[in-house]
Scaffold this motif. Structure first.
Motif, PDB file in Angstrom:
ATOM      1  N   GLU A 288       0.838  -1.207   0.000  1.00  0.00           N
ATOM      2  CA  GLU A 288       0.000   0.000   0.000  1.00  0.00           C
ATOM      3  C   GLU A 288       0.868   1.250   0.000  1.00  0.00           C
ATOM      4  OE1 GLU A 288      -3.098   2.054   3.116  1.00  0.00           O
ATOM      5  OE2 GLU A 288      -3.461  -0.045   2.583  1.00  0.00           O
ATOM      6  N   ILE A 289       0.524   2.171  -0.906  1.00  0.00           N
ATOM      7  CA  ILE A 289       1.149   3.497  -0.939  1.00  0.00           C
ATOM      8  C   ILE A 289       0.075   4.523  -0.634  1.00  0.00           C
ATOM      9  CG2 ILE A 289       2.434   5.184  -2.296  1.00  0.00           C
ATOM     10  CD1 ILE A 289       3.118   2.964  -4.267  1.00  0.00           C
ATOM     11  N   SER A 290       0.297   5.326   0.384  1.00  0.00           N
ATOM     12  CA  SER A 290      -0.582   6.459   0.676  1.00  0.00           C
ATOM     13  C   SER A 290       0.183   7.720   0.302  1.00  0.00           C
ATOM     14  CB  SER A 290      -0.972   6.470   2.148  1.00  0.00           C
ATOM     15  OG  SER A 290      -1.824   7.559   2.427  1.00  0.00           O
ATOM     16  N   ILE A 291      -0.249   8.390  -0.773  1.00  0.00           N
ATOM     17  CA  ILE A 291       0.515   9.512  -1.321  1.00  0.00           C
ATOM     18  C   ILE A 291       0.524  10.728  -0.381  1.00  0.00           C
ATOM     19  CG2 ILE A 291       0.804  11.067  -3.279  1.00  0.00           C
ATOM     20  CD1 ILE A 291       1.369   8.070  -3.844  1.00  0.00           C
ATOM     21  N   PRO A 292      -0.626  11.188   0.141  1.00  0.00           N
ATOM     22  CA  PRO A 292      -0.582  12.382   1.000  1.00  0.00           C
ATOM     23  C   PRO A 292       0.333  12.202   2.216  1.00  0.00           C
ATOM     24  CG  PRO A 292      -2.834  11.877   0.355  1.00  0.00           C
ATOM     25  CD  PRO A 292      -2.008  10.707  -0.060  1.00  0.00           C
ATOM     26  N   GLU A 293       0.313  10.996   2.794  1.00  0.00           N
ATOM     27  CA  GLU A 293       1.140  10.741   3.978  1.00  0.00           C
ATOM     28  C   GLU A 293       2.557  10.294   3.608  1.00  0.00           C
ATOM     29  OE1 GLU A 293      -1.835   9.316   3.490  1.00  0.00           O
ATOM     30  OE2 GLU A 293      -3.088  10.447   4.893  1.00  0.00           O
ATOM     31  N   ASN A 294       2.796  10.069   2.295  1.00  0.00           N
ATOM     32  CA  ASN A 294       4.092   9.568   1.832  1.00  0.00           C
ATOM     33  C   ASN A 294       4.476   8.299   2.594  1.00  0.00           C
ATOM     34  OD1 ASN A 294       6.285   9.677   0.081  1.00  0.00           O
ATOM     35  ND2 ASN A 294       7.553  10.792   1.551  1.00  0.00           N
ATOM     36  N   ARG A 295       3.529   7.369   2.677  1.00  0.00           N
ATOM     37  CA  ARG A 295       3.739   6.145   3.460  1.00  0.00           C
ATOM     38  C   ARG A 295       3.640   4.921   2.557  1.00  0.00           C
ATOM     39  NH1 ARG A 295       1.281   5.085   9.461  1.00  0.00           N
ATOM     40  NH2 ARG A 295       2.344   3.105   9.871  1.00  0.00           N
ATOM     41  N   LEU A 296       4.651   4.065   2.643  1.00  0.00           N
ATOM     42  CA  LEU A 296       4.689   2.820   1.878  1.00  0.00           C
ATOM     43  C   LEU A 296       4.736   1.658   2.861  1.00  0.00           C
ATOM     44  CD1 LEU A 296       6.092   5.105   0.041  1.00  0.00           C
ATOM     45  CD2 LEU A 296       7.047   3.192  -1.229  1.00  0.00           C
ATOM     46  N   GLU A 297       3.786   0.716   2.731  1.00  0.00           N
ATOM     47  CA  GLU A 297       3.695  -0.388   3.682  1.00  0.00           C
ATOM     48  C   GLU A 297       3.484  -1.728   2.986  1.00  0.00           C
ATOM     49  OE1 GLU A 297       1.315   0.749   7.491  1.00  0.00           O
ATOM     50  OE2 GLU A 297       0.343   1.772   5.804  1.00  0.00           O
ATOM     51  N   VAL A 298       4.092  -2.750   3.545  1.00  0.00           N
ATOM     52  CA  VAL A 298       3.819  -4.132   3.173  1.00  0.00           C
ATOM     53  C   VAL A 298       3.348  -4.815   4.445  1.00  0.00           C
ATOM     54  CG1 VAL A 298       4.753  -6.270   2.237  1.00  0.00           C
ATOM     55  CG2 VAL A 298       5.666  -4.080   1.459  1.00  0.00           C
ATOM     56  N   LYS A 299       2.125  -5.365   4.419  1.00  0.00           N
ATOM     57  CA  LYS A 299       1.553  -5.830   5.677  1.00  0.00           C
ATOM     58  C   LYS A 299       0.492  -6.904   5.447  1.00  0.00           C
ATOM     59  CE  LYS A 299      -1.549  -1.806   5.396  1.00  0.00           C
ATOM     60  NZ  LYS A 299      -1.948  -0.530   6.026  1.00  0.00           N
ATOM     61  N   LEU A 300       0.214  -7.655   6.499  1.00  0.00           N
ATOM     62  CA  LEU A 300      -0.863  -8.647   6.497  1.00  0.00           C
ATOM     63  C   LEU A 300      -2.119  -7.981   7.037  1.00  0.00           C
ATOM     64  CD1 LEU A 300      -1.460 -11.696   6.012  1.00  0.00           C
ATOM     65  CD2 LEU A 300      -0.963 -12.059   8.433  1.00  0.00           C
ATOM     66  N   VAL A 301      -3.209  -8.079   6.285  1.00  0.00           N
ATOM     67  CA  VAL A 301      -4.448  -7.417   6.680  1.00  0.00           C
ATOM     68  C   VAL A 301      -5.615  -8.400   6.629  1.00  0.00           C
ATOM     69  CG1 VAL A 301      -3.654  -5.170   5.845  1.00  0.00           C
ATOM     70  CG2 VAL A 301      -4.988  -6.653   4.326  1.00  0.00           C
ATOM     71  N   SER A 302      -6.674  -8.032   7.323  1.00  0.00           N
ATOM     72  CA  SER A 302      -7.934  -8.763   7.243  1.00  0.00           C
ATOM     73  C   SER A 302      -8.851  -7.972   6.321  1.00  0.00           C
ATOM     74  CB  SER A 302      -8.562  -8.901   8.630  1.00  0.00           C
ATOM     75  OG  SER A 302      -9.703  -9.709   8.587  1.00  0.00           O
ATOM     76  N   GLU A 303      -9.272  -8.606   5.229  1.00  0.00           N
ATOM     77  CA  GLU A 303      -9.970  -7.904   4.159  1.00  0.00           C
ATOM     78  C   GLU A 303     -11.378  -8.473   3.964  1.00  0.00           C
ATOM     79  OE1 GLU A 303      -9.733  -4.959   1.033  1.00  0.00           O
ATOM     80  OE2 GLU A 303      -8.399  -5.433   2.718  1.00  0.00           O
ATOM     81  N   PRO A 304     -12.400  -7.623   3.781  1.00  0.00           N
ATOM     82  CA  PRO A 304     -13.746  -8.154   3.522  1.00  0.00           C
ATOM     83  C   PRO A 304     -13.744  -9.056   2.284  1.00  0.00           C
ATOM     84  CG  PRO A 304     -13.839  -5.808   3.986  1.00  0.00           C
ATOM     85  CD  PRO A 304     -12.384  -6.148   3.867  1.00  0.00           C
ATOM     86  N   SER A 307     -14.700  -7.585  -1.101  1.00  0.00           N
ATOM     87  CA  SER A 307     -13.868  -6.587  -1.771  1.00  0.00           C
ATOM     88  C   SER A 307     -13.091  -7.220  -2.921  1.00  0.00           C
ATOM     89  CB  SER A 307     -12.874  -5.966  -0.778  1.00  0.00           C
ATOM     90  OG  SER A 307     -11.906  -6.937  -0.388  1.00  0.00           O
ATOM     91  N   ALA A 308     -12.507  -6.368  -3.755  1.00  0.00           N
ATOM     92  CA  ALA A 308     -11.711  -6.878  -4.887  1.00  0.00           C
ATOM     93  C   ALA A 308     -10.539  -7.716  -4.387  1.00  0.00           C
ATOM     94  CB  ALA A 308     -11.200  -5.705  -5.727  1.00  0.00           C
ATOM     95  N   ILE A 309      -9.912  -7.285  -3.309  1.00  0.00           N
ATOM     96  CA  ILE A 309      -8.787  -8.036  -2.750  1.00  0.00           C
ATOM     97  C   ILE A 309      -9.271  -9.322  -2.090  1.00  0.00           C
ATOM     98  CG2 ILE A 309      -6.980  -7.973  -0.974  1.00  0.00           C
ATOM     99  CD1 ILE A 309      -6.618  -4.997  -1.616  1.00  0.00           C
ATOM    100  N   GLY A 310     -10.410  -9.243  -1.415  1.00  0.00           N
ATOM    101  CA  GLY A 310     -10.953 -10.420  -0.737  1.00  0.00           C
ATOM    102  C   GLY A 310     -11.470 -11.485  -1.683  1.00  0.00           C
ATOM    103  N   GLN A 311     -11.806 -11.110  -2.918  1.00  0.00           N
ATOM    104  CA  GLN A 311     -12.375 -12.054  -3.888  1.00  0.00           C
ATOM    105  C   GLN A 311     -11.320 -12.816  -4.691  1.00  0.00           C
ATOM    106  OE1 GLN A 311     -15.069  -9.879  -6.407  1.00  0.00           O
ATOM    107  NE2 GLN A 311     -16.376  -9.227  -4.704  1.00  0.00           N
ATOM    108  N   LEU A 312     -10.068 -12.542  -4.469  1.00  0.00           N
ATOM    109  CA  LEU A 312      -9.014 -13.175  -5.259  1.00  0.00           C
ATOM    110  C   LEU A 312      -9.060 -14.701  -5.179  1.00  0.00           C
ATOM    111  CD1 LEU A 312      -5.947 -10.878  -4.434  1.00  0.00           C
ATOM    112  CD2 LEU A 312      -7.161 -11.035  -6.611  1.00  0.00           C
ATOM    113  N   LYS A 313      -8.710 -15.333  -6.299  1.00  0.00           N
ATOM    114  CA  LYS A 313      -8.643 -16.794  -6.384  1.00  0.00           C
ATOM    115  C   LYS A 313      -7.282 -17.207  -6.934  1.00  0.00           C
ATOM    116  CE  LYS A 313     -13.075 -17.080  -5.374  1.00  0.00           C
ATOM    117  NZ  LYS A 313     -13.537 -17.538  -4.043  1.00  0.00           N
TER     118      LYS A 313
END
Length: 368
Positions: A288-304, A307-313
């Motif tokens: 994830e890149i958040s441009i206003p905060e200038n923050r770049l993260e690689v992380k494990l998340v719980s996703e609905p 959602s597009a990410i949650g529907q992955l196969k």
């Protein structure tokens, strides 16, 4: 009109490089008839040997390489191209070499364009990154690297187009790795220990030689860095916040066999993570890149799961691109990595070669 000859100098004839040559040979007549482009490979190399062929590689290229290749230097490559008056040269980097990228600037100064699957040039220090761009502008050369991000979809091109059209991108997030996608899609949908899922992924060929880089989040972090720099951020690799999937004990195991035999130490933590999730959510490993905060993260998340990410196969990837005008309604770019990966990467490189070729053709038309 005579076909435009494009001379490709190929570095790397592993699975990807070999697939690229074979794809070009198979489609050579199509490119001639439909694009008026004649793609040739006058020079192909592995890490130590080079094969020089004035007429370009033919169907027997593998046998010719074995019989006729010899040790080379980069100076030999440049000299051969100059002495044989090779025009419209595109250097293709299908390696993982951090050494080869040090020669990109001399290539550009020799008036070669560059297409690279290799990420190294785009994740080294920002001063080197900017120096490459300065030389590209000075010598009017092109450097394309769509396969740095995702071989199967033009996500980098989409982001470039948005950025250069003045659209303000506020955030990019998604699952960028086909192997990590498969691991968490499988772990979330099946009642299996995490270590068993890792072994299953390995049997399917998804854990490559750089498996530790992938599981530690470094692979995703490099892609984030490439994307951030495309958006004008002078970000360094150390600016990326990475949550590794590996315990310290596992990080000490360099052999894949040793790693997999000890991977059961991960099972408890991941099982707990699955159990404590809210209902209707699944685990995903995201960049994830958040441009206003200038923050770049690689992380494990719980996703609905909706959602597009949650529907992955399987090995699907997905990129959510948030812009100022669209608010919380992101552009969704999905990747289907069901094809053999080396073939997909080779096809992505070939697309970039053809883009550079069309640009060369346009220049020649203007000059005429």
């Amino acid at each position: 009109m005579q076909a435009l000859r494009i001379n490709v100098i190929l570095f790397g004839i592993g699975n990807v490089g070999s697939a690229l040559i074979n794809q070009v040979i198979e489609s050579q007549q199509f490119f001639l008839e439909n694009r008026n482009i004649d793609l040739r490979f006058p020079i192909i190399t592995n890490s130590t040997l080079a094969f020089f062929e004035k007429e370009g590689v033919k169907n027997s290229w593998e046998a010719n390489f074995t019989q006729l290749a010899f040790p080379f230097t980069i100076a030999d490559i440049i000299e051969f191209a100059k002495n044989n008056e090779l025009e419209n040269v595109i250097v293709v980097d299908a390696t993982n070499s951090s050494e080869l990228v040090k020669h990109y600037i001399p290539f550009i100064q020799s008036e070669f364009d560059i297409v690279a699957a290799n990420q190294s040039a785009n994740v080294l220090h920002i001063d080197f990154y900017k120096e490459i761009r300065r030389n590209l502008k000075k010598f009017d050369k092109t450097f394309l690297y769509e396969t740095n991000i995702d071989a199967g979809i033009p996500v980098l091109q989409i982001i470039k187009d948005l950025y250069y059209s003045g659209e303000k991108i506020t955030k990019i997030r998604g699952v960028f790795s086909d192997s990590l996608s498969y691991i968490f899609n499988t772990f979330s949908s099946k009642d299996l220990p995490f270590s068993s899922v890792l072994k299953d992924a390995d049997k399917k060929g998804l854990l490559k030689a750089d498996f530790k880089e992938e599981l530690s989040g470094i692979g995703v972090a490099k892609k984030l860095l490439v994307l951030a720099r495309e958006l004008g951020k002078e970000t360094e690799f150390l600016d990326v916040e990475i949550t590794s999937l590996l315990s310290h004990r596992l990080e000490e195991s360099n052999l894949k066999s040793g790693f997999l035999s000890n991977a059961t130490v991960l099972d408890k933590d991941f099982e707990v993570g699955k159990i404590i999730q809210p209902e209707g959510e699944v685990l995903r490993y995201v960049g994830e890149i958040s441009i206003p905060e200038n923050r770049l993260e690689v992380k494990l998340v719980s996703e609905p799961i909706s959602s597009a990410i949650g529907q992955l196969k399987d090995t699907e990837t997905v990129y959510e691109i948030y812009t100022q005008s669209r608010g919380n309604n992101p552009i969704i770019v999905r990747g289907d990595n069901s094809e053999k990966k080396s073939e997909t990467i080779a096809r992505g490189i070939l697309i970039d070669i053809l883009k550079v070729s069309e640009k060369i053709k346009l220049k020649e038309t203007i000059w005429l």
